[in-house]
Scaffold this active site. Structure first.
Site, PDB file in Angstrom:
ATOM      1  N   HIS A 177       0.838  -1.211   0.000  1.00  0.00           N
ATOM      2  CA  HIS A 177       0.000   0.000   0.000  1.00  0.00           C
ATOM      3  C   HIS A 177       0.873   1.261   0.000  1.00  0.00           C
ATOM      4  CE1 HIS A 177      -3.583  -2.438   0.618  1.00  0.00           C
ATOM      5  NE2 HIS A 177      -3.001  -3.015   1.649  1.00  0.00           N
ATOM      6  N   ILE A 227      -8.868   1.625   5.635  1.00  0.00           N
ATOM      7  CA  ILE A 227      -7.889   2.434   6.371  1.00  0.00           C
ATOM      8  C   ILE A 227      -6.458   2.147   5.911  1.00  0.00           C
ATOM      9  CG2 ILE A 227      -7.650   0.785   8.271  1.00  0.00           C
ATOM     10  CD1 ILE A 227      -7.645   4.665   8.476  1.00  0.00           C
ATOM     11  N   ASP A 228      -6.198   0.934   5.424  1.00  0.00           N
ATOM     12  CA  ASP A 228      -4.842   0.642   4.944  1.00  0.00           C
ATOM     13  C   ASP A 228      -4.522   1.403   3.664  1.00  0.00           C
ATOM     14  OD1 ASP A 228      -6.538  -0.771   3.315  1.00  0.00           O
ATOM     15  OD2 ASP A 228      -5.652  -2.735   3.685  1.00  0.00           O
TER      16      ASP A 228
END
Length: 352
Positions: free
Chosen positions: A105, A276-277
């Site tokens: 990510h 959220i990542d």
């Protein structure tokens, strides 16, 4: 080829009812290590790497792995298999030109981290991007797990004294909880099926009609709707649980929930921000479990770590077929090359 398998160090400290959530997943189970060893590869496993997932050191030794220190696991591996993206301290341990694979990510990572990997000439492959033809099997497996966990998590957060004391299923004469899911991808559909199985009322929103058509087949009983700003505001206002399952692989998640919109939601609403990542879908989202603006936020970037044994088996099952194709260079496997953010320190298409 030499593979390094280090122990994960991540821990997220949260409020009750979760407390500390430690990263216990491991990229390869002993069975996966055995497959690589039988192909002639050498596998170095950090002592204790699989203990939180229920895989003792002895099982890795029996599979043919060499148990080593943390420094050796990072330093000896030509390919290092992690779960979370490497820290600056871990990057320093890697050999120049090594390949490191993890849930990267990097679109939302600190620039200093990316630059450190580039300076060392690393190849960085993100599990979330591995695949071909639009299929991302590793990401799909973790999304499926997170979606199936969603009702368990929401149910705990709705319970008193932390939450408003709401039962997901309701009772005869008492309506069930209203669950609004944003995103009808793998995670959203898995969550919808699971919430329906718990007896909740489910509303599934997405911008793609084809995704909603697929969801209507899998999650029979869910109300589906194309997402618009007015619908988003209306559905969020009555939700007991709001699930953020919107994500664009390799990019930051779209910001859908402004503070103004959040202020109109009912007190005690549970927001499960599974994006959220990738930055999160709400202006108030940050890593942790907390209450803000009267809303309970669940924003853990590693939800499958709550079931590390199952998740480790799933990681191995989806990742191993690609690793077994590796001979001298992981980038010789097209699906692995598709997941590359960095190629020997050079930024790939996902970071340009």
């Amino acid at each position: 080829m030499e593979f390094g398998l280090p122990k994960e160090q991540g821990v997220v400290k949260t409020q009750p009812p979760f407390g500390e959530v430690r990263e216990g997943r491991v990229a390869l189970t002993p069975q996966g290590v055995r497959e690589l060893v039988d192909r002639g590869h050498r596998v170095y496993v950090e002592r204790g790497a699989g203990e939180r997932a229920g895989f003792p050191d002895g099982a890795y030794e029996e599979a043919g792995a060499r148990l080593v220190s943390r420094e050796e696991a990072f330093g000896r591996g030509e390919v290092v298999l992690k779960v979370g993206r490497p820290t600056l301290e871990e990057i320093a341990l890697l050999r120049p030109g090594a390949t490191v694979m993890a849930f990267m990510h990097l679109a939302v990572a600190e620039s200093s981290l990316v630059e450190a990997m580039a300076e060392k000439g690393l190849t960085a492959i993100g599990y979330e991007l591995i695949g071909a033809g639009g299929r991302r099997p590793v990401l799909k497996a973790m999304s499926e797990i997170a979606g199936r966990l969603a009702p368990q998590i929401a149910g705990r957060l709705l319970e008193a004294p932390f939450g408003p004391g709401v039962l997901l299923s309701g009772l005869p004469g008492i309506p069930p909880a209203d669950v609004v899911i944003l995103g009808a991808g793998v995670l959203g559909r898995a969550a919808a099926r699971s919430f329906l199985g718990m007896g909740a009322s489910v509303y599934l929103l997405d911008k793609e009609l084809s995704a909603l058509e697929e969801a209507s087949k899998e999650a029979k009983g869910a109300v589906t709707a194309l997402i618009t700003q007015s619908r988003l505001e209306r559905y969020a206002a009555f939700a007991d649980v709001l699930v953020g399952a919107v994500a664009v692989p390799g990019e930051r998640a779209p910001l859908l929930l402004s503070r103004a919109l959040l202020s109109r939601m009912r007190p005690g609403t549970v927001l499960l921000d599974f994006a959220i990542d990738q930055g999160g879908i709400a202006e108030t989202s940050r890593v942790g479990v907390y209450q803000e603006m009267g809303i309970t936020h669940f924003c853990l970037p590693n939800v499958p770590a709550l079931v590390p044994r199952t998740s480790s088996h799933a990681l191995t099952a989806t990742l191993l077929p690609f690793l077994l194709e590796v001979e001298e260079d992981p980038l010789g496997v097209p699906e692995l090359r598709q997941g590359a953010y960095l190629l020997l320190g050079q930024k790939g298409g996902h970071l340009e």
